[in-house]
Design an enzyme around this catalytic site. Structure first.
Site, PDB file in Angstrom:
ATOM      1  N   TRP A 137     -52.061  74.033  36.792  1.00 54.88           N
ATOM      2  CA  TRP A 137     -53.108  72.995  36.831  1.00 54.88           C
ATOM      3  C   TRP A 137     -52.589  71.842  37.693  1.00 54.88           C
ATOM      4  O   TRP A 137     -51.452  71.370  37.470  1.00 54.88           O
ATOM      5  CB  TRP A 137     -53.378  72.530  35.402  1.00 54.88           C
ATOM      6  CG  TRP A 137     -54.467  71.523  35.261  1.00 54.88           C
ATOM      7  CD1 TRP A 137     -55.710  71.568  35.819  1.00 54.88           C
ATOM      8  CD2 TRP A 137     -54.417  70.317  34.489  1.00 54.88           C
ATOM      9  NE1 TRP A 137     -56.433  70.470  35.435  1.00 54.88           N
ATOM     10  CE2 TRP A 137     -55.670  69.685  34.634  1.00 54.88           C
ATOM     11  CE3 TRP A 137     -53.439  69.715  33.698  1.00 54.88           C
ATOM     12  CZ2 TRP A 137     -55.980  68.483  34.017  1.00 54.88           C
ATOM     13  CZ3 TRP A 137     -53.748  68.508  33.077  1.00 54.88           C
ATOM     14  CH2 TRP A 137     -55.004  67.900  33.232  1.00 54.88           C
ATOM     15  N   ASP A 218     -49.495  74.225  26.556  1.00 51.26           N
ATOM     16  CA  ASP A 218     -50.748  73.552  26.892  1.00 51.26           C
ATOM     17  C   ASP A 218     -51.871  74.538  26.573  1.00 51.26           C
ATOM     18  O   ASP A 218     -51.992  75.587  27.211  1.00 51.26           O
ATOM     19  CB  ASP A 218     -50.738  73.207  28.396  1.00 51.26           C
ATOM     20  CG  ASP A 218     -52.020  72.509  28.843  1.00 51.26           C
ATOM     21  OD1 ASP A 218     -52.903  72.271  27.994  1.00 51.26           O
ATOM     22  OD2 ASP A 218     -52.132  72.205  30.055  1.00 51.26           O
ATOM     23  N   LYS A 253     -63.273  71.637  25.925  1.00 55.86           N
ATOM     24  CA  LYS A 253     -64.037  72.801  26.385  1.00 55.86           C
ATOM     25  C   LYS A 253     -64.633  73.579  25.212  1.00 55.86           C
ATOM     26  O   LYS A 253     -65.798  73.941  25.235  1.00 55.86           O
ATOM     27  CB  LYS A 253     -63.199  73.753  27.236  1.00 55.86           C
ATOM     28  CG  LYS A 253     -61.940  73.187  27.831  1.00 55.86           C
ATOM     29  CD  LYS A 253     -62.165  72.391  29.090  1.00 55.86           C
ATOM     30  CE  LYS A 253     -60.838  71.800  29.545  1.00 55.86           C
ATOM     31  NZ  LYS A 253     -60.825  71.041  30.708  1.00 55.86           N
TER      32      LYS A 253
END
Ligand code: LMR
Length: 399
Positions: A137, A218, A253
């Protein structure tokens, strides 16, 4: 070298240009494009078959309850909504939920949790290096740099094949020093979609234990890959094997509350006392940065999880999002043998085998917006746009 006078003469107008995050730039570029047929597969936001990102019905309901029952907006303190973090425990930690050596707190999104977790590492051991599989990311490296920790990257992904460079990953872990940190994507790897399988998680966990590394997981897309439980299996294996684990989690999300910034940080050490001491540092760092996390989104998520009927409905809405991701994946994978790998990957992202030039051409000629790396959001497009997207990508690959 600047003299004292030069330094003091500098003002805000002398600031250098900033290389802004490529994903943020992409949002702005796409917004500015007026072509009605544009396809936005850039930033990671779930869209349904109609191309909308609706607020989940359970969140709407929870917000109604919140509105009707909330009596005060007085401060909650540095931990944020404690019940929110408590209700997340079984979802995230599974069989480790009752482990008192693990303490969690609410953060502003997964990004806030990442920053706070790395702040904690840097406070404990400024010489620790963070092992990062690339690509990752785009915001991971800046966050790690911002706390002054060194980074060691290794190649994680074989682009043309759509597969993980597992030997390289294992070699990087084997070469790490005790106390170094292994940053791992819990599930739905961003940007590649290439997740470790159960056997690979086992080997990675073994290497982490052997080299006495600290795993930092993560996990921002739990429930978007194989399922809520399955997506946390790697993390839970680490919790079973390691005394020290850091977890940065996001509800942005899987509850579709992106702009409300809902996340959490969980820390495990070898004893309850040591974790409490670590959390005192975490709270201090949070106090310096944002003082206390924002309440609204976490409160809505807490109401959903605390209300059995809403919780069940959330599982249904989450499954519907996951099903759409996986069915669009299969449709794209079936379109061309060169895209077949997409059907074996998980989560919102995969990387198309396209050069930066090809990506830019898609932007110019077809108004298709994806990251320069070829990362695209599987569910960025509506059902009606999928055919045109596939045709344009195949044309670009053939060119
Ligand atoms: C993404 O990778 O697109 C998302 O995680 C959004 C972000 O903040 O970058």
């Amino acid at each position: 070298m600047l003299s004292e006078t030069d330094v003091s003469a500098r003002g805000l107008a002398d600031l250098p240009e900033v290389q802004s995050d490529s994903l943020l730039q992409l949002i702005a570029l796409c917004d500015a494009d007026t072509r009605p047929e544009k396809i936005d597969v850039g930033v990671g936001v779930f869209r349904d078959g109609e191309g909308r990102t609706p607020i989940l019905q359970v969140i709407k309901e929870a917000e109604r309850i919140l509105n009707a029952t909330q009596e005060t907006k007085a401060y909650l303190g540095g931990y944020g909504d404690k019940r929110f973090a408590e209700l997340l425990r079984p979802i995230l930690l599974g069989e480790h939920a009752a482990d008192h050596r693990i303490i969690g707190l609410q953060t502003p999104g997964g990004c806030g949790a990442l920053r706070l977790g790395f702040e904690l590492i840097a406070t404990a051991n400024p010489r620790a290096r963070v092992l990062v599989g690339t690509p990752t990311w785009p915001n991971h490296p800046p966050i790690i740099n911002s706390v002054g920790l060194g980074m060691v990257d290794y190649p994680y992904y074989e682009r043309g094949q759509g597969s993980i460079r597992f030997d390289d990953m294992m070699a990087a872990l084997a070469n790490a020093e005790p106390g170094d940190v292994a940053l791992l994507h819990g599930c739905c790897h961003n940007p590649t979609g290439a997740d470790l399988d159960a056997e690979q998680w086992r080997q990675v966990t073994e290497a982490i234990v052997e080299r006495r590394l600290i795993p930092f997981v993560d996990i921002a897309y739990q429930g978007f890959g194989r399922g809520l439980e399955e997506d946390a299996a790697g993390l839970r294996g680490l919790l079973a094997a390691c005394d020290e684990v850091i977890v940065a989690q996001s509800c942005d999300k899987n509850f579709s509350v992106y702009r409300d910034r809902v996340g959490s940080l969980f820390v495990k050490t070898g004893s309850r006392e040591a974790t409490e001491r670590a959390m005192a540092h975490v709270l201090q760092r949070a106090r310096e940065m944002w003082s206390m996390p924002p309440d609204h989104g976490a409160a809505a998520v807490r109401i959903v999880l605390d209300t059995p009927e809403l919780r069940d409905r959330w599982l249904g809405e989450l499954a519907a999002m996951r099903d759409r991701i996986n069915s669009v994946r299969q449709r794209i994978a079936a379109a061309d043998a060169r895209l077949a790998f997409i059907g074996r990957q998980f989560g919102m992202f995969s990387m198309l085998p396209l050069s930066k030039e090809q990506v830019l051409k898609l932007r110019e000629s077809h108004a298709i917006y994806m990251a320069d790396s070829g990362r695209f959001n599987i569910v960025g497009m509506s059902d009606g746009q999928i055919g045109r997207f596939i045709a344009a990508v195949v044309e670009a690959m053939d060119a």
